[in-house]
Design a protein around this motif. Sequence first.
Motif, PDB file in Angstrom:
ATOM      1  N   ILE A 161      46.241  41.848  52.915  1.00 34.55           N
ATOM      2  CA  ILE A 161      45.807  43.156  53.413  1.00 34.55           C
ATOM      3  C   ILE A 161      44.729  43.748  52.513  1.00 34.55           C
ATOM      4  O   ILE A 161      43.820  44.450  52.976  1.00 34.55           O
ATOM      5  CB  ILE A 161      47.008  44.109  53.545  1.00 34.55           C
ATOM      6  CG1 ILE A 161      46.590  45.370  54.291  1.00 34.55           C
ATOM      7  CG2 ILE A 161      47.575  44.483  52.197  1.00 34.55           C
ATOM      8  CD1 ILE A 161      47.719  46.098  54.895  1.00 34.55           C
ATOM      9  N   LEU A 162      44.816  43.419  51.203  1.00 37.15           N
ATOM     10  CA  LEU A 162      43.794  43.941  50.286  1.00 37.15           C
ATOM     11  C   LEU A 162      42.429  43.346  50.626  1.00 37.15           C
ATOM     12  O   LEU A 162      41.410  44.047  50.634  1.00 37.15           O
ATOM     13  CB  LEU A 162      44.166  43.594  48.848  1.00 37.15           C
ATOM     14  CG  LEU A 162      45.426  44.274  48.323  1.00 37.15           C
ATOM     15  CD1 LEU A 162      45.753  43.753  46.938  1.00 37.15           C
ATOM     16  CD2 LEU A 162      45.222  45.773  48.274  1.00 37.15           C
ATOM     17  N   LEU A 163      42.426  42.050  50.922  1.00 37.39           N
ATOM     18  CA  LEU A 163      41.165  41.399  51.268  1.00 37.39           C
ATOM     19  C   LEU A 163      40.619  41.943  52.581  1.00 37.39           C
ATOM     20  O   LEU A 163      39.428  42.238  52.708  1.00 37.39           O
ATOM     21  CB  LEU A 163      41.393  39.893  51.409  1.00 37.39           C
ATOM     22  CG  LEU A 163      41.563  39.109  50.122  1.00 37.39           C
ATOM     23  CD1 LEU A 163      41.832  37.665  50.436  1.00 37.39           C
ATOM     24  CD2 LEU A 163      40.315  39.247  49.277  1.00 37.39           C
ATOM     25  N   VAL A 164      41.526  42.088  53.558  1.00 36.02           N
ATOM     26  CA  VAL A 164      41.086  42.561  54.867  1.00 36.02           C
ATOM     27  C   VAL A 164      40.515  43.973  54.754  1.00 36.02           C
ATOM     28  O   VAL A 164      39.444  44.279  55.301  1.00 36.02           O
ATOM     29  CB  VAL A 164      42.264  42.533  55.869  1.00 36.02           C
ATOM     30  CG1 VAL A 164      41.843  43.172  57.187  1.00 36.02           C
ATOM     31  CG2 VAL A 164      42.712  41.108  56.099  1.00 36.02           C
ATOM     32  N   SER A 165      41.217  44.834  53.991  1.00 38.55           N
ATOM     33  CA  SER A 165      40.724  46.210  53.900  1.00 38.55           C
ATOM     34  C   SER A 165      39.417  46.265  53.130  1.00 38.55           C
ATOM     35  O   SER A 165      38.512  47.034  53.470  1.00 38.55           O
ATOM     36  CB  SER A 165      41.781  47.111  53.259  1.00 38.55           C
ATOM     37  OG  SER A 165      42.069  46.655  51.980  1.00 38.55           O
ATOM     38  N   ALA A 166      39.285  45.428  52.093  1.00 33.38           N
ATOM     39  CA  ALA A 166      38.020  45.411  51.350  1.00 33.38           C
ATOM     40  C   ALA A 166      36.886  44.966  52.260  1.00 33.38           C
ATOM     41  O   ALA A 166      35.800  45.564  52.262  1.00 33.38           O
ATOM     42  CB  ALA A 166      38.131  44.462  50.153  1.00 33.38           C
ATOM     43  N   ARG A 167      37.177  43.935  53.064  1.00 39.78           N
ATOM     44  CA  ARG A 167      36.123  43.455  53.950  1.00 39.78           C
ATOM     45  C   ARG A 167      35.781  44.498  55.012  1.00 39.78           C
ATOM     46  O   ARG A 167      34.605  44.711  55.334  1.00 39.78           O
ATOM     47  CB  ARG A 167      36.568  42.157  54.606  1.00 39.78           C
ATOM     48  CG  ARG A 167      35.554  41.641  55.595  1.00 39.78           C
ATOM     49  CD  ARG A 167      35.803  40.210  55.960  1.00 39.78           C
ATOM     50  NE  ARG A 167      35.531  39.311  54.852  1.00 39.78           N
ATOM     51  CZ  ARG A 167      35.838  38.039  54.842  1.00 39.78           C
ATOM     52  NH1 ARG A 167      36.456  37.517  55.878  1.00 39.78           N
ATOM     53  NH2 ARG A 167      35.549  37.280  53.804  1.00 39.78           N
ATOM     54  N   SER A 168      36.812  45.142  55.549  1.00 43.80           N
ATOM     55  CA  SER A 168      36.537  46.117  56.611  1.00 43.80           C
ATOM     56  C   SER A 168      35.783  47.320  56.062  1.00 43.80           C
ATOM     57  O   SER A 168      35.113  48.030  56.804  1.00 43.80           O
ATOM     58  CB  SER A 168      37.840  46.556  57.264  1.00 43.80           C
ATOM     59  OG  SER A 168      38.591  47.290  56.338  1.00 43.80           O
ATOM     60  N   TYR A 179      36.116  43.009  42.448  1.00 42.70           N
ATOM     61  CA  TYR A 179      36.995  44.184  42.434  1.00 42.70           C
ATOM     62  C   TYR A 179      38.362  43.938  43.050  1.00 42.70           C
ATOM     63  O   TYR A 179      39.261  44.753  42.890  1.00 42.70           O
ATOM     64  CB  TYR A 179      36.311  45.356  43.159  1.00 42.70           C
ATOM     65  CG  TYR A 179      35.082  45.815  42.424  1.00 42.70           C
ATOM     66  CD1 TYR A 179      35.212  46.530  41.235  1.00 42.70           C
ATOM     67  CD2 TYR A 179      33.813  45.507  42.877  1.00 42.70           C
ATOM     68  CE1 TYR A 179      34.093  46.912  40.524  1.00 42.70           C
ATOM     69  CE2 TYR A 179      32.696  45.897  42.179  1.00 42.70           C
ATOM     70  CZ  TYR A 179      32.839  46.598  40.999  1.00 42.70           C
ATOM     71  OH  TYR A 179      31.743  46.985  40.287  1.00 42.70           O
ATOM     72  N   VAL A 180      38.545  42.852  43.800  1.00 40.67           N
ATOM     73  CA  VAL A 180      39.861  42.601  44.400  1.00 40.67           C
ATOM     74  C   VAL A 180      40.509  41.351  43.803  1.00 40.67           C
ATOM     75  O   VAL A 180      41.592  41.404  43.224  1.00 40.67           O
ATOM     76  CB  VAL A 180      39.747  42.442  45.938  1.00 40.67           C
ATOM     77  CG1 VAL A 180      41.140  42.263  46.536  1.00 40.67           C
ATOM     78  CG2 VAL A 180      39.058  43.641  46.532  1.00 40.67           C
ATOM     79  N   ILE A 181      39.808  40.233  43.923  1.00 38.17           N
ATOM     80  CA  ILE A 181      40.439  38.964  43.526  1.00 38.17           C
ATOM     81  C   ILE A 181      40.613  38.892  42.020  1.00 38.17           C
ATOM     82  O   ILE A 181      41.691  38.599  41.511  1.00 38.17           O
ATOM     83  CB  ILE A 181      39.596  37.776  44.035  1.00 38.17           C
ATOM     84  CG1 ILE A 181      39.552  37.797  45.551  1.00 38.17           C
ATOM     85  CG2 ILE A 181      40.166  36.461  43.542  1.00 38.17           C
ATOM     86  CD1 ILE A 181      38.596  36.793  46.134  1.00 38.17           C
ATOM     87  N   PHE A 182      39.540  39.209  41.297  1.00 38.86           N
ATOM     88  CA  PHE A 182      39.578  39.016  39.848  1.00 38.86           C
ATOM     89  C   PHE A 182      40.662  39.846  39.150  1.00 38.86           C
ATOM     90  O   PHE A 182      41.465  39.304  38.401  1.00 38.86           O
ATOM     91  CB  PHE A 182      38.198  39.284  39.251  1.00 38.86           C
ATOM     92  CG  PHE A 182      38.129  38.961  37.794  1.00 38.86           C
ATOM     93  CD1 PHE A 182      38.190  37.644  37.375  1.00 38.86           C
ATOM     94  CD2 PHE A 182      38.014  39.970  36.859  1.00 38.86           C
ATOM     95  CE1 PHE A 182      38.148  37.344  36.032  1.00 38.86           C
ATOM     96  CE2 PHE A 182      37.975  39.668  35.518  1.00 38.86           C
ATOM     97  CZ  PHE A 182      38.039  38.353  35.104  1.00 38.86           C
TER      98      PHE A 182
ATOM     99  N   PRO B  51      58.926  34.183  49.205  1.00 39.20           N
ATOM    100  CA  PRO B  51      58.276  33.427  50.272  1.00 39.20           C
ATOM    101  C   PRO B  51      56.827  33.189  49.904  1.00 39.20           C
ATOM    102  O   PRO B  51      56.199  34.034  49.275  1.00 39.20           O
ATOM    103  CB  PRO B  51      58.396  34.352  51.480  1.00 39.20           C
ATOM    104  CG  PRO B  51      58.598  35.713  50.908  1.00 39.20           C
ATOM    105  CD  PRO B  51      59.316  35.527  49.609  1.00 39.20           C
ATOM    106  N   PRO B  52      56.309  32.027  50.242  1.00 39.29           N
ATOM    107  CA  PRO B  52      54.914  31.751  49.911  1.00 39.29           C
ATOM    108  C   PRO B  52      53.999  32.765  50.585  1.00 39.29           C
ATOM    109  O   PRO B  52      54.269  33.214  51.707  1.00 39.29           O
ATOM    110  CB  PRO B  52      54.696  30.346  50.461  1.00 39.29           C
ATOM    111  CG  PRO B  52      55.802  30.134  51.437  1.00 39.29           C
ATOM    112  CD  PRO B  52      56.951  30.955  50.980  1.00 39.29           C
ATOM    113  N   ALA B  53      52.978  33.133  49.879  1.00 38.16           N
ATOM    114  CA  ALA B  53      52.071  34.139  50.414  1.00 38.16           C
ATOM    115  C   ALA B  53      51.451  33.637  51.709  1.00 38.16           C
ATOM    116  O   ALA B  53      51.117  32.464  51.831  1.00 38.16           O
ATOM    117  CB  ALA B  53      50.975  34.414  49.403  1.00 38.16           C
ATOM    118  N   PRO B  54      51.343  34.485  52.674  1.00 35.62           N
ATOM    119  CA  PRO B  54      50.730  34.056  53.924  1.00 35.62           C
ATOM    120  C   PRO B  54      49.305  33.618  53.674  1.00 35.62           C
ATOM    121  O   PRO B  54      48.630  34.158  52.799  1.00 35.62           O
ATOM    122  CB  PRO B  54      50.792  35.308  54.794  1.00 35.62           C
ATOM    123  CG  PRO B  54      51.009  36.438  53.860  1.00 35.62           C
ATOM    124  CD  PRO B  54      51.722  35.885  52.685  1.00 35.62           C
TER     125      PRO B  54
END
Lengths: 263, 327
Positions: A161-168, A179-182, B51-54
């Motif tokens: 959800i963090l990736l999706v919201s960052a992208r959106s 800012y998200v993954i690292f 559970p493994p992360a989706p």
Amino acid sequence: MAMAAARRRSLLHGLARRPWLARLLVIAALLALWEVAARFLVDPLFLSPPSQVIMSLDKVFGTRGVPAALQLTLFELTVAFVLAVAIGLALGLVIGLQPLIRRSFFPIVLLLYCMPQVTILPLFILFFGIGAASKIAFGVTHGVFPVIVTVVAGVQNLKPILLVSARSMGASRWQMFRYVIFPHMVPSFFAGMRLGMSGVLLGVLLAELYVSVAGIGYFTTLFTQNFDPTKLLGLIGVLAAMAIVLNAVVRRAENHFARWRTE
Amino acid sequence: MAGNEADSPVPPRFRAKQSHVAAPPSPPSCAEGSGVEVVPGGAFEANSPAPPAPPFPKKKERAGAAAPQAIALPRKQVSVERAASRLIQAGFLVGLVAVWYLASTRWGVNRLLLPNPLAVYDNLLDILRSGEFIDDLETTLEELAAAFALSATGGITLGYLISRSPYWIAVFEPLFAAIYSIPIILFLPLFVLFFGLGPASKIALGAAISFFPIVINTIAGFGHVDRLFVMAARSMGASDYHLFRHVLLPAASPVILTGLRMGFTTALLSIIGSETLASLAGLGHRIVHLAEAMEMARMFAYIVFVIAIAVTLNTIVSRLEARGKRD
């Protein structure tokens, strides 16, 4: 009389409150046991008492070549660690961020991680010679896999959800990484660095003990063959202390950088 | 590094729960699906079987969500992706062997550095057929069995005794963790000095190295049992034996099994390692012997053989661990 009893009670009480004091006492008891055994029970050709080892530490450092050997080993450890972390981080990111690559290559990485690498130690000597290069290479192959595995695990634990919201919100690829993954990867990355450090220590020291022309492996062999346990114990003690310090440094760093997540 | 845990007035038994919550995600270990993984140089981390992360949302899935056949799509896609990754794996391995073959035949890499894979294969068949490996394998397995028996009995007994008191846990656990962070292989010259070049030094070193994961996990297993269970069992009138048999042992055994598995793996590793470094017999010794004789093809064959043996043993032990945890 009453005062002595009270003092004894407070001593016991203090000991009960402070387990580290008891731990020091345990260590002291073990050292005393060693001292007694070495002085009265065991052939001095094989074991020397700790007091003598500590007193002759300066003689160990005075042996021609030992300071250089320690420096060389430290250099090998540093280079191997830096290489292992850099390669492991790069490979871990590539494997962790691309689902197809992860599914294809992560099992291979895990399989290699499980392999007893010491069986291929003679190959490293053949390929890289008996100098520092083979020690560094062997240390890197020991240290790189824990780093890859933890980086992949850290990237995978990221909430989608963090990736999706960052992208959106219109983040670019670089911004998402920065800012998200690292930041989310940092705690597991440092855990990987700690595991990598123990791997590098194991690899470099194994290669040193196997064959060495100027490193500490040369001197451990020399002292063993000369039946000089005082110097041997001193040298091994110095190396063990070095290992403990290096591990502690990495562990400190891990605790420091993993803190933001728990707060 | 070892002190901070013990200085707190609260014994670890009472804090076990909350410290787990804050634990960072632990990496998957060599054998997947381990419950508690002890890492060198620190207290144990519990990784609850999360559970493994989706997987990452895929563009195709999102595009297909609006389509009528949206339900059928993902499954098909998953199987296609699995096939693709299998294909890539197979291609990678085939490519590796092909490069190896070309390097040793066409590109003129020295035969002393890289033998022809076909020659290695022939040698492997010869080794298996002639049975010349049996003596070395026997030596190594005997050393392994003796070392593991010593470290398992010693580690579990000592760990149980220490775990009976939060105070002793606080005294000994950081001590063991600190020693565990030292690469004990450093002490190999001493072991050789004391026990000679024969199997005794390998057994002693293997037992010493594998002792620490076992004892640390045993302390963690028995020492961090939820107090509520113990109190409930006691208040319902459980005797010491019942408490041990029905509360402590079931609660601790998964952690102890993990410790035993780790101990076994490290014992195998250190025994092969010490055979490589200084020995008279054993699989590690054979590899070094062939390396010094420059019989590269045979050495490669032995390396393949030893790796296969080690992977098989580790897989068996991981299976046993998983089965023991399920019961």
